[in-house]
Design a protein around this motif. Structure first.
Motif, PDB file in Angstrom:
ATOM      1  N   ASP A  11       0.808  -1.224   0.000  1.00  0.00           N
ATOM      2  CA  ASP A  11       0.000   0.000   0.000  1.00  0.00           C
ATOM      3  C   ASP A  11       0.840   1.273   0.000  1.00  0.00           C
ATOM      4  OD1 ASP A  11      -2.308  -1.503  -0.006  1.00  0.00           O
ATOM      5  OD2 ASP A  11      -2.727  -1.226   2.135  1.00  0.00           O
ATOM      6  N   TYR A  12       1.985   1.269   0.689  1.00  0.00           N
ATOM      7  CA  TYR A  12       2.704   2.519   0.938  1.00  0.00           C
ATOM      8  C   TYR A  12       4.126   2.588   0.400  1.00  0.00           C
ATOM      9  CZ  TYR A  12      -1.212   3.011   4.119  1.00  0.00           C
ATOM     10  OH  TYR A  12      -2.464   3.083   4.645  1.00  0.00           O
ATOM     11  N   SER A  13       4.679   1.508  -0.071  1.00  0.00           N
ATOM     12  CA  SER A  13       6.086   1.526  -0.488  1.00  0.00           C
ATOM     13  C   SER A  13       6.340   2.485  -1.655  1.00  0.00           C
ATOM     14  CB  SER A  13       6.575   0.118  -0.834  1.00  0.00           C
ATOM     15  OG  SER A  13       5.853  -0.402  -1.932  1.00  0.00           O
ATOM     16  N   LYS A  14       5.409   2.558  -2.601  1.00  0.00           N
ATOM     17  CA  LYS A  14       5.604   3.458  -3.742  1.00  0.00           C
ATOM     18  C   LYS A  14       5.605   4.917  -3.300  1.00  0.00           C
ATOM     19  CE  LYS A  14       3.824   0.306  -7.198  1.00  0.00           C
ATOM     20  NZ  LYS A  14       2.699  -0.080  -8.009  1.00  0.00           N
ATOM     21  N   ASP A  15       4.732   5.265  -2.355  1.00  0.00           N
ATOM     22  CA  ASP A  15       4.689   6.641  -1.852  1.00  0.00           C
ATOM     23  C   ASP A  15       5.983   7.000  -1.126  1.00  0.00           C
ATOM     24  OD1 ASP A  15       2.116   7.031  -2.828  1.00  0.00           O
ATOM     25  OD2 ASP A  15       1.184   6.359  -0.958  1.00  0.00           O
ATOM     26  N   GLY A  28      18.640   4.062  -6.662  1.00  0.00           N
ATOM     27  CA  GLY A  28      19.217   3.071  -5.756  1.00  0.00           C
ATOM     28  C   GLY A  28      19.146   3.504  -4.305  1.00  0.00           C
ATOM     29  N   LEU A  29      19.537   4.737  -4.050  1.00  0.00           N
ATOM     30  CA  LEU A  29      19.492   5.256  -2.686  1.00  0.00           C
ATOM     31  C   LEU A  29      18.054   5.317  -2.187  1.00  0.00           C
ATOM     32  CD1 LEU A  29      20.826   6.493  -0.201  1.00  0.00           C
ATOM     33  CD2 LEU A  29      20.804   8.696  -1.377  1.00  0.00           C
ATOM     34  N   SER A  30      17.130   5.696  -3.057  1.00  0.00           N
ATOM     35  CA  SER A  30      15.722   5.761  -2.677  1.00  0.00           C
ATOM     36  C   SER A  30      15.187   4.385  -2.292  1.00  0.00           C
ATOM     37  CB  SER A  30      14.884   6.342  -3.818  1.00  0.00           C
ATOM     38  OG  SER A  30      15.293   7.652  -4.101  1.00  0.00           O
ATOM     39  N   GLU A  31      15.593   3.375  -3.035  1.00  0.00           N
ATOM     40  CA  GLU A  31      15.184   2.008  -2.712  1.00  0.00           C
ATOM     41  C   GLU A  31      15.752   1.581  -1.352  1.00  0.00           C
ATOM     42  OE1 GLU A  31      16.452  -0.421  -5.990  1.00  0.00           O
ATOM     43  OE2 GLU A  31      14.971   0.475  -7.351  1.00  0.00           O
ATOM     44  N   ASP A  32      17.020   1.893  -1.116  1.00  0.00           N
ATOM     45  CA  ASP A  32      17.647   1.542   0.168  1.00  0.00           C
ATOM     46  C   ASP A  32      16.956   2.232   1.330  1.00  0.00           C
ATOM     47  OD1 ASP A  32      19.465  -0.015  -1.206  1.00  0.00           O
ATOM     48  OD2 ASP A  32      21.098   1.461  -1.083  1.00  0.00           O
ATOM     49  N   LEU A  33      16.679   3.509   1.182  1.00  0.00           N
ATOM     50  CA  LEU A  33      16.035   4.255   2.260  1.00  0.00           C
ATOM     51  C   LEU A  33      14.607   3.761   2.491  1.00  0.00           C
ATOM     52  CD1 LEU A  33      17.355   7.848   1.432  1.00  0.00           C
ATOM     53  CD2 LEU A  33      18.005   6.425   3.380  1.00  0.00           C
ATOM     54  N   THR A  34      13.914   3.411   1.412  1.00  0.00           N
ATOM     55  CA  THR A  34      12.560   2.864   1.546  1.00  0.00           C
ATOM     56  C   THR A  34      12.603   1.550   2.319  1.00  0.00           C
ATOM     57  OG1 THR A  34      11.854   3.918  -0.514  1.00  0.00           O
ATOM     58  CG2 THR A  34      10.534   2.057   0.270  1.00  0.00           C
ATOM     59  N   ALA A  35      13.557   0.697   1.970  1.00  0.00           N
ATOM     60  CA  ALA A  35      13.696  -0.570   2.697  1.00  0.00           C
ATOM     61  C   ALA A  35      14.002  -0.318   4.171  1.00  0.00           C
ATOM     62  CB  ALA A  35      14.801  -1.415   2.054  1.00  0.00           C
ATOM     63  N   ASP A  36      14.843   0.660   4.448  1.00  0.00           N
ATOM     64  CA  ASP A  36      15.168   1.007   5.839  1.00  0.00           C
ATOM     65  C   ASP A  36      13.930   1.447   6.611  1.00  0.00           C
ATOM     66  OD1 ASP A  36      17.820   0.459   5.322  1.00  0.00           O
ATOM     67  OD2 ASP A  36      18.442   2.572   5.223  1.00  0.00           O
ATOM     68  N   LEU A  58       4.357   6.031   8.857  1.00  0.00           N
ATOM     69  CA  LEU A  58       5.457   5.614   7.982  1.00  0.00           C
ATOM     70  C   LEU A  58       6.227   6.820   7.439  1.00  0.00           C
ATOM     71  CD1 LEU A  58       3.730   2.696   6.045  1.00  0.00           C
ATOM     72  CD2 LEU A  58       5.612   2.500   7.692  1.00  0.00           C
ATOM     73  N   PHE A  59       5.510   7.880   7.087  1.00  0.00           N
ATOM     74  CA  PHE A  59       6.194   9.071   6.597  1.00  0.00           C
ATOM     75  C   PHE A  59       6.988   9.748   7.710  1.00  0.00           C
ATOM     76  CE2 PHE A  59       3.980   8.686   2.629  1.00  0.00           C
ATOM     77  CZ  PHE A  59       4.856   9.257   1.735  1.00  0.00           C
ATOM     78  N   SER A  60       6.536   9.622   8.925  1.00  0.00           N
ATOM     79  CA  SER A  60       7.313  10.138  10.053  1.00  0.00           C
ATOM     80  C   SER A  60       8.624   9.366  10.174  1.00  0.00           C
ATOM     81  CB  SER A  60       6.496  10.016  11.341  1.00  0.00           C
ATOM     82  OG  SER A  60       7.262  10.400  12.446  1.00  0.00           O
ATOM     83  N   ILE A  61       8.546   8.067  10.041  1.00  0.00           N
ATOM     84  CA  ILE A  61       9.756   7.236  10.061  1.00  0.00           C
ATOM     85  C   ILE A  61      10.658   7.620   8.883  1.00  0.00           C
ATOM     86  CG2 ILE A  61      10.660   4.878   9.815  1.00  0.00           C
ATOM     87  CD1 ILE A  61       8.098   3.916  11.258  1.00  0.00           C
ATOM     88  N   ALA A  62      10.056   7.835   7.713  1.00  0.00           N
ATOM     89  CA  ALA A  62      10.831   8.196   6.515  1.00  0.00           C
ATOM     90  C   ALA A  62      11.557   9.520   6.727  1.00  0.00           C
ATOM     91  CB  ALA A  62       9.914   8.274   5.292  1.00  0.00           C
ATOM     92  N   ARG A  63      10.859  10.476   7.285  1.00  0.00           N
ATOM     93  CA  ARG A  63      11.471  11.779   7.529  1.00  0.00           C
ATOM     94  C   ARG A  63      12.652  11.655   8.483  1.00  0.00           C
ATOM     95  NH1 ARG A  63      10.135  15.116  11.510  1.00  0.00           N
ATOM     96  NH2 ARG A  63      10.867  17.239  11.391  1.00  0.00           N
ATOM     97  N   HIS A  64      12.465  10.904   9.550  1.00  0.00           N
ATOM     98  CA  HIS A  64      13.560  10.700  10.507  1.00  0.00           C
ATOM     99  C   HIS A  64      14.710   9.929   9.867  1.00  0.00           C
ATOM    100  CE1 HIS A  64      11.721  12.489  14.007  1.00  0.00           C
ATOM    101  NE2 HIS A  64      10.578  11.908  13.674  1.00  0.00           N
ATOM    102  N   ARG A  65      14.382   8.978   9.014  1.00  0.00           N
ATOM    103  CA  ARG A  65      15.422   8.203   8.331  1.00  0.00           C
ATOM    104  C   ARG A  65      16.224   9.105   7.403  1.00  0.00           C
ATOM    105  NH1 ARG A  65      19.317   6.126   8.213  1.00  0.00           N
ATOM    106  NH2 ARG A  65      19.963   4.529   6.776  1.00  0.00           N
ATOM    107  N   TRP A  66      15.544  10.043   6.732  1.00  0.00           N
ATOM    108  CA  TRP A  66      16.225  10.973   5.841  1.00  0.00           C
ATOM    109  C   TRP A  66      17.207  11.841   6.620  1.00  0.00           C
ATOM    110  CZ3 TRP A  66      18.101  11.849   1.411  1.00  0.00           C
ATOM    111  CH2 TRP A  66      18.423  13.128   0.988  1.00  0.00           C
TER     112      TRP A  66
END
Length: 170
Positions: A11-15, A28-36, A58-66
């Motif tokens: 549901d959310y991996s593409k976003d 490549g980096l985007s894929e790695d960060l998404t997996a993280d 999930l976007f909160s996690i993504a932001r923190h991961r970035w």
């Protein structure tokens, strides 16, 4: 549980990927960060209290991961593309002239930044490295609005000088 995680991922991996690709322009980096992000989500699923939607969490996690990625790499902003010395650009005179102009403008921006207050320099450096106005304000112990105003005025001053010196069109 596995089926739930698979559904959440589909549901959310593409976003999440598009979010990172917009920041990095690197597939490549985007894929790695998404997996993280999804790995972190699995590890901390027990902390999800359903106060927000799964996507928001999930976007909160993504932001923190970035931000973690930026801090970990201690990245300096790449103002000039690594592709400047590619064979295509070396054979294209117009491209070489544009790259020389870009380099001159970047050097001039760096000179202008050195003439500004230390606070303005810090705000701009943090902004370029991906920090939010909230994070800048917290770090510099100023209000978030002050961070925004300093950033806006600094950009306006740089643009004004660059236009006056002919680096930018009026």
């Amino acid at each position: 549980m596995g089926e739930l995680l698979q559904d959440v991922y589909s549901d959310y991996s593409k976003d999440i990927y598009r979010y990172f690709y917009g920041l990095t322009l690197d597939a490549g980096l985007s894929e790695d960060l998404t997996a993280d992000v999804f790995l972190e989500a699995v590890k901390s699923l027990h902390t999800f209290k359903k106060d927000s939607s799964m996507k928001t969490w999930l976007f909160s996690i993504a932001r923190h991961r970035w931000f973690h990625y930026l801090r970990g790499k201690k990245r300096q902003p790449q103002l000039v593309s690594d592709g400047i010395l590619s064979p295509d650009n070396l054979s294209n005179t117009a491209s070489m002239e544009q790259n020389a102009s870009d380099r001159a403008m970047i050097e001039r921006i760096q000179e202008i930044l050195q003439t500004l207050s230390p606070q303005a320099q810090k705000v701009m450096a943090m902004h370029v490295n991906g920090f939010s106005c909230y994070e800048i304000a917290t770090e510099l112990q100023i209000s978030e609005n002050s961070a925004r105003v300093i950033e806006f005025r600094t950009k306006a001053k740089i643009k004004q000088i660059l236009k006056k010196e002919g680096f930018m069109d009026e």
